[in-house]
Design an enzyme around this catalytic site. Sequence first.
Site, mmCIF file in Angstrom:
data_model
loop_
_atom_site.group_PDB
_atom_site.id
_atom_site.type_symbol
_atom_site.label_atom_id
_atom_site.label_comp_id
_atom_site.label_asym_id
_atom_site.label_seq_id
_atom_site.Cartn_x
_atom_site.Cartn_y
_atom_site.Cartn_z
ATOM 1 N N ASP A 76 0.852 -1.182 0.000
ATOM 2 C CA ASP A 76 0.000 0.000 0.000
ATOM 3 C C ASP A 76 0.897 1.244 0.000
ATOM 4 O O ASP A 76 2.114 1.131 0.040
ATOM 5 C CB ASP A 76 -0.969 -0.026 1.187
ATOM 6 N N SER A 77 0.280 2.430 -0.012
ATOM 7 C CA SER A 77 1.083 3.641 -0.221
ATOM 8 C C SER A 77 1.469 4.350 1.064
ATOM 9 O O SER A 77 2.328 5.222 1.064
ATOM 10 C CB SER A 77 0.299 4.608 -1.108
ATOM 11 N N GLY A 78 0.823 4.006 2.177
ATOM 12 C CA GLY A 78 1.088 4.686 3.447
ATOM 13 C C GLY A 78 -0.002 5.674 3.830
ATOM 14 O O GLY A 78 -0.036 6.164 4.954
ATOM 15 N N GLY A 79 -0.906 5.968 2.897
ATOM 16 C CA GLY A 79 -1.969 6.947 3.150
ATOM 17 C C GLY A 79 -2.839 6.574 4.338
ATOM 18 O O GLY A 79 -3.177 7.427 5.164
ATOM 19 N N ASP A 153 -2.528 8.579 -1.388
ATOM 20 C CA ASP A 153 -3.792 9.302 -1.247
ATOM 21 C C ASP A 153 -3.922 9.878 0.152
ATOM 22 O O ASP A 153 -3.139 9.540 1.037
ATOM 23 C CB ASP A 153 -4.975 8.346 -1.498
ATOM 24 N N GLN A 195 -11.539 8.030 -3.253
ATOM 25 C CA GLN A 195 -11.937 8.502 -1.923
ATOM 26 C C GLN A 195 -13.314 9.188 -2.037
ATOM 27 O O GLN A 195 -14.053 8.899 -2.954
ATOM 28 C CB GLN A 195 -10.869 9.461 -1.368
ATOM 29 N N GLY A 222 -10.733 4.778 2.266
ATOM 30 C CA GLY A 222 -11.402 5.736 3.141
ATOM 31 C C GLY A 222 -12.613 5.185 3.845
ATOM 32 O O GLY A 222 -12.887 3.994 3.823
ATOM 33 N N ASP A 275 -8.050 -6.675 1.402
ATOM 34 C CA ASP A 275 -6.968 -6.958 2.332
ATOM 35 C C ASP A 275 -7.439 -6.519 3.701
ATOM 36 O O ASP A 275 -8.199 -5.548 3.816
ATOM 37 C CB ASP A 275 -5.703 -6.174 1.952
ATOM 38 N N CYS A 313 -15.911 -27.581 10.529
ATOM 39 C CA CYS A 313 -14.760 -26.921 9.904
ATOM 40 C C CYS A 313 -13.643 -27.953 9.804
ATOM 41 O O CYS A 313 -13.360 -28.651 10.761
ATOM 42 C CB CYS A 313 -14.298 -25.719 10.731
ATOM 43 N N CYS A 315 -10.426 -27.420 9.346
ATOM 44 C CA CYS A 315 -9.066 -26.902 9.534
ATOM 45 C C CYS A 315 -8.337 -27.670 10.640
ATOM 46 O O CYS A 315 -8.960 -28.332 11.468
ATOM 47 C CB CYS A 315 -9.100 -25.403 9.821
ATOM 48 N N CYS A 318 -9.570 -26.984 14.234
ATOM 49 C CA CYS A 318 -10.883 -27.534 14.606
ATOM 50 C C CYS A 318 -10.888 -29.048 14.682
ATOM 51 O O CYS A 318 -11.676 -29.640 15.411
ATOM 52 C CB CYS A 318 -11.938 -27.056 13.624
ATOM 53 N N HIS A 344 -7.355 -21.026 11.995
ATOM 54 C CA HIS A 344 -8.793 -21.222 11.766
ATOM 55 C C HIS A 344 -9.419 -20.004 11.068
ATOM 56 O O HIS A 344 -10.176 -20.160 10.108
ATOM 57 C CB HIS A 344 -9.532 -21.492 13.083
HETATM 58 ZN ZN ZN Z 1 -11.439 -24.383 11.860
#
Ligand code: ZN
Length: 365
Positions: A76-79, A153, A195, A222, A275, A313, A315, A318, A344
């Site tokens: 990212d740009s830091g904005g 930005d 924005q 934003g 993200d 689940c 994973c 779990c 998880h």
């Molecule tokens: Zn799980």
Amino acid sequence: MGVLHTPHGKVKTPGFVPVATRGALKGMSFEEGKELGADIFMINTFHFYCRREHETVARKGGLHNFLNIDTPLMTDSGGFQVFSLGAGWEQSTGKILKRKEKEESKEKKKRVKIGEDSVLFKSPFDGSKVEITPESSVKAQENLGADIIFAFDECTSPLASYEYQKKSLQKTHRWAERSLKAHTSEKQAMMGIVQGGRFEDLRKESAETIGKFPFFGFGVGGSFGDSYGDSKENMYSLLGLVVDTLPSEKPRHFLGIGEPEDIVESVKRGVDLFDCVLPTRFARHGTVLTREGRLNIKSSRYKDDDRFLEKGCGCKTCVNYKRSYLHHLAKRKEIYAVMLLMHHNLFYIFRLMEDLREKIEKGEL
Ligand SMILES: [Zn+2]
């Protein structure tokens, strides 16, 4: 479903981008992240910028060499971090209002000076004076060498007035132009950022202006909310407007969004990438994402709960670990608790993304 092609491989969309702030996921290796379904990771330029560590990374041949991974990366740009440090801190608020912050916020001394040419602030890490310009943000991102980078930005506060947002927006557009001009690396694709805060006409104006620039794709940044309660509804309707205004053939990335319901609603409106630190932050606080909503494993109700974490689940956490044991680990602040809960939570998010891609394929979304 779509695919983004980068010099370091493919990224399936809609997709989730885990955040490895300083070059590491908190409590998980990149290999494990990839096994869980990550095609790409986000690194925060700001953290490298403040200590000029992007120069060190450049000497090591860029992030891919430095981290020794061949996965697609974005920076990212830091904005956003400048916002957190400045208005976000002064008004004790985040991107999305969670409570009646307007009344609660108190005037604090300004820590960030936002001018036409640059932002100036004291480093939160060592107190030294730091200046970021669109050009220096792009230069740092070229030093880091990620596959996808962002224009610099101004990320505004959800509490900012219409007048402030309008002025800021025009500056963000000038900074977008400057970011493009400063961008010289042909191996990196740059995204511009829309924005406009909570205002329909400003969001539309921003999407129209940024959408005309020759960016590879677009980030939506934003805040969207006005007051407690209507924040999310407003966000979804404005997001729909922004996506419909942007060129339809280019990818769209929603910055800093990771709540499962927000992901679903945004994908329905045409967002390709997200993200967020949410799965990680939740794990650190003992919060577990489940299909029936969130639970906090630290709550005393799980002390004698010998069921596995989430039924159904698949994973590793779990399948192998009971709530009572995870409760014990989390209460005692064991590092392993964070690792298991993060596993998880990320598994949960990637399963959600896969479901969404499948539904798109089948025409069910
Ligand atoms: Zn799980």
